[in-house]
Scaffold this motif. Structure first.
Motif, PDB file in Angstrom:
ATOM      1  N   GLY A  15       0.795  -1.226   0.000  1.00 55.73           N
ATOM      2  CA  GLY A  15       0.000   0.000   0.000  1.00 55.73           C
ATOM      3  C   GLY A  15       0.825   1.272   0.000  1.00 55.73           C
ATOM      4  O   GLY A  15       0.290   2.352  -0.232  1.00 55.73           O
ATOM      5  N   ASP A  16       2.132   1.186   0.260  1.00 58.72           N
ATOM      6  CA  ASP A  16       2.996   2.368   0.228  1.00 58.72           C
ATOM      7  C   ASP A  16       3.089   2.909  -1.189  1.00 58.72           C
ATOM      8  O   ASP A  16       3.105   2.147  -2.160  1.00 58.72           O
ATOM      9  CB  ASP A  16       4.415   2.025   0.693  1.00 58.72           C
ATOM     10  N   CYS A  82       7.169  10.403   0.879  1.00 54.39           N
ATOM     11  CA  CYS A  82       6.678  11.004   2.116  1.00 54.39           C
ATOM     12  C   CYS A  82       5.294  11.601   1.869  1.00 54.39           C
ATOM     13  O   CYS A  82       5.103  12.361   0.921  1.00 54.39           O
ATOM     14  CB  CYS A  82       7.634  12.087   2.583  1.00 54.39           C
ATOM     15  N   PRO A  83       4.307  11.279   2.713  1.00 54.24           N
ATOM     16  CA  PRO A  83       2.952  11.803   2.487  1.00 54.24           C
ATOM     17  C   PRO A  83       2.845  13.314   2.697  1.00 54.24           C
ATOM     18  O   PRO A  83       2.001  13.969   2.092  1.00 54.24           O
ATOM     19  CB  PRO A  83       2.101  11.052   3.507  1.00 54.24           C
ATOM     20  N   ARG A 103       6.943   3.414  11.710  1.00 53.31           N
ATOM     21  CA  ARG A 103       7.849   3.872  10.658  1.00 53.31           C
ATOM     22  C   ARG A 103       7.666   5.376  10.494  1.00 53.31           C
ATOM     23  O   ARG A 103       6.561   5.878  10.644  1.00 53.31           O
ATOM     24  CB  ARG A 103       7.532   3.188   9.336  1.00 53.31           C
ATOM     25  N   TYR A 104       8.757   6.071  10.182  1.00 56.68           N
ATOM     26  CA  TYR A 104       8.638   7.513   9.935  1.00 56.68           C
ATOM     27  C   TYR A 104       9.525   7.905   8.762  1.00 56.68           C
ATOM     28  O   TYR A 104      10.490   7.224   8.441  1.00 56.68           O
ATOM     29  CB  TYR A 104       8.982   8.324  11.187  1.00 56.68           C
ATOM     30  N   VAL A 111       4.966  10.379  10.495  1.00 61.49           N
ATOM     31  CA  VAL A 111       4.717   8.967  10.735  1.00 61.49           C
ATOM     32  C   VAL A 111       4.039   8.351   9.511  1.00 61.49           C
ATOM     33  O   VAL A 111       3.073   8.901   8.984  1.00 61.49           O
ATOM     34  CB  VAL A 111       3.846   8.765  12.006  1.00 61.49           C
ATOM     35  N   LEU A 112       4.577   7.207   9.059  1.00 59.92           N
ATOM     36  CA  LEU A 112       3.989   6.498   7.924  1.00 59.92           C
ATOM     37  C   LEU A 112       3.023   5.460   8.444  1.00 59.92           C
ATOM     38  O   LEU A 112       3.267   4.838   9.467  1.00 59.92           O
ATOM     39  CB  LEU A 112       5.080   5.815   7.097  1.00 59.92           C
ATOM     40  N   SER A 113       1.932   5.259   7.750  1.00 54.60           N
ATOM     41  CA  SER A 113       0.935   4.284   8.212  1.00 54.60           C
ATOM     42  C   SER A 113       1.426   2.866   8.059  1.00 54.60           C
ATOM     43  O   SER A 113       2.283   2.558   7.292  1.00 54.60           O
ATOM     44  CB  SER A 113      -0.356   4.452   7.418  1.00 54.60           C
TER      45      SER A 113
END
Length: 113
Positions: A15-16, A82-83, A103-104, A111-113
């Motif tokens: 999903g990333d 990066c979102p 995760r970041y 912060v990454l989901s």
């Protein structure tokens, strides 16, 4: 391999959104469909397309012919987007106050989901 032991912790998850940084699809941004931790590879949507010759099989309703599908790509050739900043970033791991490991993005600290 026993579950829980010696399991590889990969920086990329299903999903990333990733950027391909090497290979013939360099510069392509897409989503990760599947991660294969045993071989350090991931299947990314519409990246590393290969042709597969499929034999007809009426029992499984397979018509047959030449199909195009995604092949795995090594995760060293991928960079997470990066979102917050919408830029490619490295991924770190950090423990939160409640003890959870997250995760970041190293570029912004998000912060990454």
């Amino acid at each position: 391999m026993r579950p829980g032991k010696n399991r590889k912790r990969l920086k990329i998850k299903k999903g990333d959104e990733v950027l391909v940084i090497a290979g013939r699809n360099r510069g392509t941004r897409s989503r990760v469909l599947q991660v294969l931790p045993g071989s350090n590879r991931a299947i990314v949507e519409r990246v590393n397309m290969v042709k597969k010759h499929e034999r007809p099989n009426p029992q499984r309703q397979v018509q047959g012919g030449i199909l195009e599908r995604e092949a795995p790509i090594h995760i060293s050739n991928l960079k997470v987007i990066c979102p917050d900043t919408d830029k490619p970033t490295r991924v770190g791991r950090r423990r939160l106050e409640d003890g959870k490991l997250t995760r970041y993005a190293k570029v912004s600290g998000a912060v990454l989901s």
